[in-house]
Design a protein around this motif. Structure first.
Motif, PDB file in Angstrom:
ATOM      1  N   VAL A  52       0.919  -1.185   0.285  1.00 22.30           N
ATOM      2  CA  VAL A  52      -0.027  -0.352   0.245  1.00 22.30           C
ATOM      3  C   VAL A  52       1.265   1.632  -0.173  1.00 22.30           C
ATOM      4  CG1 VAL A  52      -1.938   1.140   1.445  1.00 22.30           C
ATOM      5  CG2 VAL A  52      -2.352  -1.526   1.111  1.00 22.30           C
ATOM      6  N   VAL A  53       0.753   1.946  -1.137  1.00 22.81           N
ATOM      7  CA  VAL A  53       1.157   3.375  -1.052  1.00 22.81           C
ATOM      8  C   VAL A  53       0.487   4.808  -1.163  1.00 22.81           C
ATOM      9  CG1 VAL A  53       3.344   2.426  -2.725  1.00 22.81           C
ATOM     10  CG2 VAL A  53       1.177   3.654  -3.838  1.00 22.81           C
ATOM     11  N   GLY A  54      -0.557   4.183  -1.012  1.00 20.62           N
ATOM     12  CA  GLY A  54      -1.497   5.404   0.050  1.00 20.62           C
ATOM     13  C   GLY A  54      -3.179   4.477  -0.052  1.00 20.62           C
ATOM     14  N   GLU A  55      -3.955   5.077   1.311  1.00 17.60           N
ATOM     15  CA  GLU A  55      -4.604   5.381   1.571  1.00 17.60           C
ATOM     16  C   GLU A  55      -5.862   6.034   2.184  1.00 17.60           C
ATOM     17  OE1 GLU A  55      -6.324   0.949   4.420  1.00 17.60           O
ATOM     18  OE2 GLU A  55      -3.846   1.908   4.708  1.00 17.60           O
ATOM     19  N   ILE A  56      -7.263   6.007   2.256  1.00 19.46           N
ATOM     20  CA  ILE A  56      -7.688   7.043   2.765  1.00 19.46           C
ATOM     21  C   ILE A  56      -9.194   6.769   2.577  1.00 19.46           C
ATOM     22  CG2 ILE A  56      -7.106   8.810   1.245  1.00 19.46           C
ATOM     23  CD1 ILE A  56      -9.809   8.727  -0.335  1.00 19.46           C
ATOM     24  N   GLN A  57      -9.565   7.459   4.072  1.00 23.31           N
ATOM     25  CA  GLN A  57     -10.760   6.824   4.413  1.00 23.31           C
ATOM     26  C   GLN A  57     -12.251   7.614   3.938  1.00 23.31           C
ATOM     27  OE1 GLN A  57     -11.503   4.021   6.050  1.00 23.31           O
ATOM     28  NE2 GLN A  57      -9.495   3.800   6.237  1.00 23.31           N
ATOM     29  N   LYS A  58     -13.447   8.154   3.869  1.00 17.63           N
ATOM     30  CA  LYS A  58     -14.289   8.473   3.871  1.00 17.63           C
ATOM     31  C   LYS A  58     -13.210   9.664   2.707  1.00 17.63           C
ATOM     32  CE  LYS A  58     -17.811  11.474   4.573  1.00 17.63           C
ATOM     33  NZ  LYS A  58     -18.971  11.940   5.558  1.00 17.63           N
ATOM     34  N   GLY A  59     -13.984   9.802   1.422  1.00 18.45           N
ATOM     35  CA  GLY A  59     -13.113  10.790   0.561  1.00 18.45           C
ATOM     36  C   GLY A  59     -13.466  10.711  -1.056  1.00 18.45           C
ATOM     37  N   PHE A  60     -12.747  11.166  -1.716  1.00 18.82           N
ATOM     38  CA  PHE A  60     -13.012  11.065  -3.343  1.00 18.82           C
ATOM     39  C   PHE A  60     -11.697  10.233  -3.493  1.00 18.82           C
ATOM     40  CE2 PHE A  60     -15.088  15.266  -3.515  1.00 18.82           C
ATOM     41  CZ  PHE A  60     -15.857  15.097  -3.910  1.00 18.82           C
ATOM     42  N   ASN A  61     -11.784   8.933  -4.362  1.00 25.10           N
ATOM     43  CA  ASN A  61     -10.469   8.783  -5.250  1.00 25.10           C
ATOM     44  C   ASN A  61     -10.964   9.726  -6.377  1.00 25.10           C
ATOM     45  OD1 ASN A  61      -9.839   6.987  -8.074  1.00 25.10           O
ATOM     46  ND2 ASN A  61      -9.520   5.932  -5.724  1.00 25.10           N
ATOM     47  N   VAL A  62      -9.763  10.293  -7.003  1.00 28.63           N
ATOM     48  CA  VAL A  62      -9.730  10.550  -8.032  1.00 28.63           C
ATOM     49  C   VAL A  62      -8.581   9.674  -9.196  1.00 28.63           C
ATOM     50  CG1 VAL A  62      -9.469  12.829  -8.498  1.00 28.63           C
ATOM     51  CG2 VAL A  62      -9.984  12.918  -6.774  1.00 28.63           C
ATOM     52  N   LEU A  63      -8.958  10.443 -10.454  1.00 30.14           N
ATOM     53  CA  LEU A  63      -8.114   9.329 -11.740  1.00 30.14           C
ATOM     54  C   LEU A  63      -8.075  10.398 -12.128  1.00 30.14           C
ATOM     55  CD1 LEU A  63      -9.372   6.548 -12.426  1.00 30.14           C
ATOM     56  CD2 LEU A  63      -8.233   6.746 -10.796  1.00 30.14           C
ATOM     57  N   VAL A 109      -4.661  10.145  -5.374  1.00 31.52           N
ATOM     58  CA  VAL A 109      -4.834  10.859  -5.936  1.00 31.52           C
ATOM     59  C   VAL A 109      -4.080  10.377  -6.993  1.00 31.52           C
ATOM     60  CG1 VAL A 109      -4.490  13.027  -7.498  1.00 31.52           C
ATOM     61  CG2 VAL A 109      -5.165  12.788  -5.395  1.00 31.52           C
ATOM     62  N   ILE A 110      -4.404   9.558  -8.331  1.00 33.55           N
ATOM     63  CA  ILE A 110      -3.862   8.152  -8.768  1.00 33.55           C
ATOM     64  C   ILE A 110      -3.675   9.082 -10.751  1.00 33.55           C
ATOM     65  CG2 ILE A 110      -4.003   6.137 -10.160  1.00 33.55           C
ATOM     66  CD1 ILE A 110      -4.274   6.082  -6.823  1.00 33.55           C
ATOM     67  N   SER A 111      -2.066   8.807 -11.228  1.00 31.60           N
ATOM     68  CA  SER A 111      -2.457   9.722 -12.327  1.00 31.60           C
ATOM     69  C   SER A 111      -2.796   7.996 -13.246  1.00 31.60           C
ATOM     70  CB  SER A 111      -0.303  10.011 -12.286  1.00 31.60           C
ATOM     71  OG  SER A 111      -0.501   9.663 -14.184  1.00 31.60           O
ATOM     72  N   GLN A 112      -3.285   8.844 -13.851  1.00 36.05           N
ATOM     73  CA  GLN A 112      -4.411   8.298 -15.149  1.00 36.05           C
ATOM     74  C   GLN A 112      -4.102   8.356 -16.882  1.00 36.05           C
ATOM     75  OE1 GLN A 112      -6.984   5.268 -14.243  1.00 36.05           O
ATOM     76  NE2 GLN A 112      -6.625   4.080 -16.235  1.00 36.05           N
ATOM     77  N   PHE A 113      -2.678   8.741 -17.456  1.00 34.56           N
ATOM     78  CA  PHE A 113      -2.910   9.235 -18.970  1.00 34.56           C
ATOM     79  C   PHE A 113      -4.538   8.634 -19.639  1.00 34.56           C
ATOM     80  CE2 PHE A 113      -0.533   4.929 -19.312  1.00 34.56           C
ATOM     81  CZ  PHE A 113      -0.948   4.791 -21.204  1.00 34.56           C
ATOM     82  N   THR A 114      -4.836   6.968 -19.683  1.00 35.35           N
ATOM     83  CA  THR A 114      -5.645   6.197 -19.979  1.00 35.35           C
ATOM     84  C   THR A 114      -7.114   7.198 -20.489  1.00 35.35           C
ATOM     85  OG1 THR A 114      -6.646   5.119 -18.566  1.00 35.35           O
ATOM     86  CG2 THR A 114      -4.826   4.575 -19.965  1.00 35.35           C
ATOM     87  N   LEU A 115      -7.248   8.313 -19.459  1.00 34.94           N
ATOM     88  CA  LEU A 115      -8.405   9.298 -19.153  1.00 34.94           C
ATOM     89  C   LEU A 115      -8.712  10.183 -21.087  1.00 34.94           C
ATOM     90  CD1 LEU A 115      -8.403  10.403 -15.936  1.00 34.94           C
ATOM     91  CD2 LEU A 115     -10.023   8.591 -16.659  1.00 34.94           C
ATOM     92  N   TYR A 116      -7.003  10.522 -21.650  1.00 37.01           N
ATOM     93  CA  TYR A 116      -6.842  10.600 -22.847  1.00 37.01           C
ATOM     94  C   TYR A 116      -7.646   9.883 -23.756  1.00 37.01           C
ATOM     95  CZ  TYR A 116      -7.352  15.282 -21.318  1.00 37.01           C
ATOM     96  OH  TYR A 116      -7.244  17.010 -20.671  1.00 37.01           O
TER      97      TYR A 116
END
Length: 149
Positions: free
Chosen positions: A19-30, A75-82
């Motif tokens: 695990v390199v990043g972990e959150i509770q209530k909030g937003f997962n953002v790609l 926050v996750i980087s996701q170049f495939t959104l383009y």
């Protein structure tokens, strides 16, 4: 810049099983960054994310923002959104910003979010990641700084 924003009860990202990043209530953002993006695009998406009123108030209406509920961000980087899938069967990624320049924008975006006094966790740029999401709702929104949709 594009972002897929998912309201979550919890979310984490793993690289090589750790695990390199972990959150509770909030937003997962790609997030995806295009060749045409500027700092203004990052600001627009940042402001939208932290001020979206999609968390329930005492009347169970989506009326509160991430900041108002003390939410967290993954926050996750996701170049495939383009990825352009309009022609053929293989997506075209020509509009996505690549390499070190994209990494610089991604890191700057993370820095801008942290300046808002929000807990921000992140994936590792360019890594093969496993993202676990426990959707809340589900609530999923797509943001585009060019306002193309």
């Amino acid at each position: 810049m594009r972002a897929v924003v998912q309201r979550v009860k919890k979310s984490d990202v793993k690289v090589d099983g750790k695990v390199v990043g972990e959150i509770q209530k909030g937003f997962n953002v790609l997030v995806g960054i295009s060749k045409d993006d500027t700092i203004e695009d990052l600001k627009y998406i940042r402001d939208k994310i932290i001020n979206l009123r999609v968390f329930e108030d005492e009347n169970e209406k989506m009326n509160l923002s991430l900041k108002e509920v003390g939410g967290e961000l993954l926050v996750i980087s996701q170049f495939t959104l383009y990825g352009d899938c309009r022609k053929g069967r293989r997506p075209n990624f020509m509009d996505a910003l690549a390499g070190e320049e994209a990494k610089g924008f991604y890191l700057k975006f993370l820095e801008m979010l942290k300046e808002e006094n929000i807990k921000v966790e992140a994936g590792i740029f360019g890594a093969n990641m496993e993202v676990n999401i426990v959707n809340d709702g589900p609530v999923t929104l797509i943001l585009d700084s060019k306002r193309s949709f």
